[in-house]
Design an enzyme around this catalytic site. Structure first.
Site, short mmCIF file in Angstrom:
data_model
loop_
_atom_site.label_atom_id
_atom_site.label_comp_id
_atom_site.label_asym_id
_atom_site.label_seq_id
_atom_site.Cartn_x
_atom_site.Cartn_y
_atom_site.Cartn_z
N HIS A 20 0.94 -6.44 -29.46
CA HIS A 20 0.78 -7.77 -28.85
C HIS A 20 -0.09 -7.68 -27.61
O HIS A 20 0.07 -6.78 -26.78
CB HIS A 20 2.16 -8.34 -28.48
CG HIS A 20 2.94 -8.81 -29.67
ND1 HIS A 20 4.32 -8.76 -29.72
CD2 HIS A 20 2.54 -9.34 -30.85
CE1 HIS A 20 4.73 -9.24 -30.89
NE2 HIS A 20 3.66 -9.59 -31.59
N GLU A 25 1.20 -7.43 -24.06
CA GLU A 25 2.09 -6.29 -23.88
C GLU A 25 1.26 -5.01 -23.76
O GLU A 25 1.71 -3.91 -24.11
CB GLU A 25 3.09 -6.24 -25.03
CG GLU A 25 3.93 -7.53 -25.10
CD GLU A 25 4.80 -7.66 -26.33
OE1 GLU A 25 4.95 -6.67 -27.09
OE2 GLU A 25 5.34 -8.77 -26.56
N HIS A 67 6.77 -2.35 -27.43
CA HIS A 67 6.53 -3.73 -27.03
C HIS A 67 7.10 -3.90 -25.61
O HIS A 67 7.70 -2.98 -25.05
CB HIS A 67 7.23 -4.69 -27.98
CG HIS A 67 6.61 -4.75 -29.35
ND1 HIS A 67 5.82 -5.79 -29.76
CD2 HIS A 67 6.69 -3.89 -30.40
CE1 HIS A 67 5.42 -5.58 -31.01
NE2 HIS A 67 5.94 -4.42 -31.42
N GLU A 75 11.51 -2.29 -26.69
CA GLU A 75 11.14 -3.38 -25.77
C GLU A 75 11.22 -2.84 -24.34
O GLU A 75 12.26 -2.85 -23.70
CB GLU A 75 12.07 -4.58 -25.97
CG GLU A 75 11.96 -5.25 -27.33
CD GLU A 75 10.69 -6.08 -27.48
OE1 GLU A 75 9.91 -6.20 -26.50
OE2 GLU A 75 10.48 -6.62 -28.59
#
Length: 311
Positions: free
Chosen positions: A62, A65, A214, A275
């Protein structure tokens, strides 16, 4: 002086320059090109080690990110320097690791989108204006900071054939029916050069495990659907304990069509979405040292597949 400078936002050019310099400085590092994007930016892998166990670590799926790319680049540099000097990275001896494992790293899966978010695309240029026009489909999303997709407006982590139709149904119901900054699944799974190339590269490498970095939330997602992968939870728990992150099930609305979902489905081996960090994307570089410190032991556990057995 370190080759990986984590004080400036990364771009595709910086990524390419770092990889080139790392491979030149440390000849035992190798690089391979997976593909070029629709806008001719390369997607490259950086490879460390010669061991029989193969693992594949990926980052920056992404655009906003992008800070995650530096996790893998810094890890590669520290591994290479430790191998040169006979030292350790974290609790792992680099030579022992190199003999046991081959680590494939793809730091910048989405170079086009990253260049938009980090300012490498000149305002008024054709690529910037293409993205700006697509962003007008979703005026409530900040531009360019809210951009996650590639420059064709497809969310790369929703473009894999693992519950893609379910992802399409969910995202369409949320209003993401057109190309734009985020959550558009594309016209078909593996319909983007980046996702198709990463899937093909994964099949070629045939890794024992994959990680997809991410941001944000300090969580580790480990499962997909009702597929039971032996040892996946236990390894995930070890990585969670080592990093201070929380091992979590994926929220239903985000539970389909991602890279690690596809890997678990196709290979029946452990796959994890990490994450990293906390806050609002894009995370500030001031947070990087903490992110890297948290994730270094996690990387070593994922690389070796070894972790302490609870007493």
């Amino acid at each position: 002086m370190a080759i990986v400078n984590t004080t400036v936002p990364i771009t595709s050019e910086i990524n390419d320059n770092i990889i080139t310099e790392l491979v030149s400085t440390y000849p035992f590092l190798r690089t391979e090109m997976l593909t070029a994007t629709a806008f001719q930016r390369p997607v490259r892998a950086l490879i460390f080690g010669t061991g029989p166990r193969k693992v594949l670590f990926t980052a920056a799926h992404h655009a906003n990110e992008w800070i995650t790319a530096y996790i893998l680049l810094k890890y590669a540099e520290e591994l290479a320097e430790a191998l040169r000097t006979g030292g350790n990275v974290g609790d792992q001896n680099a030579q022992t690791l190199s003999d046991a494992v081959t680590i494939y790293m793809v730091p910048l899966v989405n170079p086009d989108g990253v260049d938009l978010v980090t300012g490498a695309l000149p305002q008024g240029g054709l690529q910037y204006e293409l993205a700006r026009r697509l962003s007008e489909n979703y005026p409530e999303i900040s531009f360019p900071d809210g951009w996650k997709a590639n420059l064709l407006g497809v969310d790369l982590n929703l473009n894999y054939p693992a519950g893609w139709l379910q992802a399409r149904e969910i995202k369409f119901s949320q209003g993401y029916t057109l190309p734009g900054p985020r959550d558009y699944v594309g016209r078909a799974p593996l319909g983007q050069l980046e996702t198709r190339a990463l899937a093909e590269y994964t099949e070629l490498v045939n890794p024992a495990l994959v990680l997809a970095f991410h941001t944000q939330g300090q969580e580790i997602y480990w499962n997909f659907s009702d597929i039971e992968v032996p040892g996946a939870r236990e390894l995930g728990e070890a990585m969670a304990q080592a990093s201070g992150y929380r091992l979590a099930d994926v929220p239903y609305n985000s539970a389909f069509a991602g890279y690690k979902d596809w890997f678990i489905q196709e290979f029946r081996r452990p796959g994890y979405t990490i994450e990293a960090g906390r806050g609002v994307n894009p995370l500030p570089l001031e947070q990087f040292d903490e992110i890297y410190s948290d994730n270094l032991p996690l990387l070593n556990i994922a690389a070796t597949g070894n972790f302490p057995t609870p007493a």
